[in-house]
Design an enzyme around this catalytic site. Structure first.
Site, PDB file in Angstrom:
ATOM      1  N   TYR A  48       0.774  -1.145  -0.084  1.00  0.00           N
ATOM      2  CA  TYR A  48      -0.029   0.050  -0.066  1.00  0.00           C
ATOM      3  C   TYR A  48       0.793   1.261  -0.031  1.00  0.00           C
ATOM      4  O   TYR A  48       1.902   1.159   0.716  1.00  0.00           O
ATOM      5  CB  TYR A  48      -0.795   0.028   1.242  1.00  0.00           C
ATOM      6  N   ASP A  62      -0.733  15.604   7.286  1.00  0.00           N
ATOM      7  CA  ASP A  62      -1.621  14.735   5.989  1.00  0.00           C
ATOM      8  C   ASP A  62      -3.138  15.729   5.908  1.00  0.00           C
ATOM      9  O   ASP A  62      -4.299  15.243   6.432  1.00  0.00           O
ATOM     10  CB  ASP A  62      -2.098  13.436   6.615  1.00  0.00           C
ATOM     11  N   ASP A  89      -3.489   5.161  -2.111  1.00  0.00           N
ATOM     12  CA  ASP A  89      -4.263   6.262  -1.591  1.00  0.00           C
ATOM     13  C   ASP A  89      -4.366   7.505  -2.466  1.00  0.00           C
ATOM     14  O   ASP A  89      -3.306   8.216  -2.514  1.00  0.00           O
ATOM     15  CB  ASP A  89      -3.773   6.603  -0.183  1.00  0.00           C
ATOM     16  N   ASP A  91      -6.536  10.003  -2.050  1.00  0.00           N
ATOM     17  CA  ASP A  91      -7.006  11.108  -1.265  1.00  0.00           C
ATOM     18  C   ASP A  91      -8.272  11.358  -2.075  1.00  0.00           C
ATOM     19  O   ASP A  91      -9.261  10.458  -2.203  1.00  0.00           O
ATOM     20  CB  ASP A  91      -6.270  12.484  -1.263  1.00  0.00           C
ATOM     21  N   GLU A 118     -11.805   9.129  -1.947  1.00  0.00           N
ATOM     22  CA  GLU A 118     -12.621   9.358  -0.449  1.00  0.00           C
ATOM     23  C   GLU A 118     -13.628  10.513  -0.842  1.00  0.00           C
ATOM     24  O   GLU A 118     -13.391  11.346  -1.635  1.00  0.00           O
ATOM     25  CB  GLU A 118     -11.607   9.571   0.773  1.00  0.00           C
ATOM     26  N   ARG A 161     -13.603   5.215  -0.696  1.00  0.00           N
ATOM     27  CA  ARG A 161     -13.536   5.541   0.796  1.00  0.00           C
ATOM     28  C   ARG A 161     -14.717   6.137   1.359  1.00  0.00           C
ATOM     29  O   ARG A 161     -14.841   7.438   0.624  1.00  0.00           O
ATOM     30  CB  ARG A 161     -12.191   5.754   1.201  1.00  0.00           C
ATOM     31  N   GLU A 191     -14.231   4.220   6.525  1.00  0.00           N
ATOM     32  CA  GLU A 191     -12.792   4.851   7.135  1.00  0.00           C
ATOM     33  C   GLU A 191     -13.612   4.899   8.689  1.00  0.00           C
ATOM     34  O   GLU A 191     -14.783   5.519   8.822  1.00  0.00           O
ATOM     35  CB  GLU A 191     -12.568   6.157   6.859  1.00  0.00           C
TER      36      GLU A 191
END
Length: 301
Positions: A48, A62, A89, A91, A118, A161, A191
Site C-alpha cells: 500500500y 496529512d 491512496d 485522497d 474518498e 472510501r 473509514e
C-alpha cells in the site's frame, strides 16, 4: 534485479483474483521502495502507498498538501521493485471529478493495481481526526463515475472510501457506500468504524470487497486477521505501521548517538551491510556487470 518481472496488467489481474478469493489479504503500507521489497519478501499479499505516510515522509501533515504528481512518482518507484499488487491512496482525487479522472490515469500509468478515492472535501484531513467534512453524496458519485470512465485497464481496482461515519453516522456511511458501488466502485473502504459491531453491520449491508483500516492510535479497534476474516473482510490494511516503527527506531537511535557519542551500542539493532546488499540484489546486478559486485564482505558486516 533492476525491476520486477511482472507487468502492471498482470498485477492488476492478480489483485482482482485475490480480492475474489474469499480470503483476507494482508496489506502493509510501504515507507519507500526498499520497504516494499521487504513487504513482498515476508509474505504479504499486496503493498500500500499511504497518503499519510507519503505526507509525513515529505515533512508535511496529512491535510491534502501532496500533489497527484508526487503520489504518482512514489507509486511508480514502488511498482518498479515489487511483484506485489500496489494499492494507492489517491485522497479526494486532488480536485474536481475531472482531476479525479486524470489522477486515475496517472496512477494507472505508474503501475498501480488499485486506488481509492474518498468523499471528504478537498483539502482533506486524516480519517481518524475530528472535524472531518464530507462532500454531498451526489458530488462523490460524480467523482466515482469520472474515475470509472477514465480507467483504461478494466482490471484496475477502483475503491471508494467513505469518511461519513464520523460526521453523518453509520447508516449514512452505508447508504453512501451503496451509492458509490452503483456509480462504479469495485470495493469500499469504510473509514473510522467504531467497533467490531460496526464492521459486521457494514459487511452485512454491502456486497462488494471491503477494506478494514487497522491504523494505530485511531478511532477504531485493532482487530486481528482471524477476526477480520471471520467478519468477511477482504483486506486488512496496516497503512502507517512501518513508518511508525522506522521513525521510532530513528528517534531512539539519534538520542543514543547524541548521549553516548558513538553508535556502537546500536549495532545489534541495525540491519547489517550484508543484509542490505542482499535485499538490494547486488549479486544479481553482477550478472550484468562484474565490476559492480567484485568484493567480499568482511565477517559480520
Amino acid at each position: 534485479m533492476l525491476h520486477t518481472r511482472t507487468t502492471p496488467v498482470e498485477r492488476r489481474r492478480s489483485f482482482r483474483e485475490r480480492l475474489a478469493s474469499g480470503r483476507l489479504l494482508r496489506v502493509p503500507g510501504a515507507v519507500n521502495p526498499l520497504s516494499a521489497r521487504l513487504v513482498e519478501e515476508t509474505g504479504f499479499d499486496a503493498v500500500y502507498l499511504s497518503g499519510a505516510a507519503l505526507s509525513a515522509d515529505l515533512g508535511l501533515p496529512d491535510i491534502g498538501l501532496t500533489t497527484a504528481g508526487e503520489v504518482a512518482d512514489r507509486a511508480r518507484q514502488i511498482a518498479r521493485v515489487t511483484g506485489l499488487p500496489l494499492l494507492v491512496d489517491a485522497d479526494t482525487g486532488f480536485g474536481e471529478p475531472l482531476n479525479a479522472a486524470r489522477t486515475v490515469q496517472l496512477l494507472e500509468d505508474a503501475g498501480a493495481a488499485g486506488l481509492h478515492l474518498e468523499d471528504q472535501v478537498n483539502p482533506k484531513r486524516c480519517g481518524h481526526l475530528d472535524g472531518k467534512t464530507v462532500v454531498p453524496r451526489a458530488e462523490m458519485v460524480r467523482r466515482i463515475r469520472a474515475a470509472a470512465d477514465a480507467r483504461r485497464d478494466p482490471d484496475l481496482v477502483l475503491m471508494a472510501r467513505t469518511d461519513a461515519r464520523g460526521p453523518e453516522g453509520l447508516a449514512a456511511a452505508i447508504d453512501r457506500a451503496k451509492a458509490y458501488v452503483d456509480a462504479g466502485a469495485d470495493a469500499v473502504f469504510p473509514e473510522a468504524l467504531a467497533d467490531e459491531a460496526e464492521f459486521a453491520a457494514f459487511r452485512a449491508a454491502v456486497d462488494v470487497p471491503l477494506l478494514a483500516n487497522m491504523t494505530e492510535f485511531g478511532k477504531g479497534p485493532l482487530l486481528d486477521a482471524r477476526t477480520l476474516e471471520n467478519l468477511g473482510y477482504n483486506i486488512a490494511l496496516y497503512p502507517v505501521t512501518l513508518l511508525r516503527l522506522a521513525m521510532g527506531a530513528v528517534e531512539d537511535g539519534l538520542r543514543t548517538l547524541a548521549a553516548e557519542g558513538t553508535q556502537a551500542s546500536l549495532l545489534p539493532r541495525m540491519q547489517t551491510r550484508s543484509r542490505l546488499y542482499g535485499l538490494l540484489g547486488y549479486e544479481q546486478y553482477a550478472a550484468f556487470d562484474t565490476a559492480v559486485f567484485d568484493f567480499t564482505l568482511p565477517p559480520g558486516a
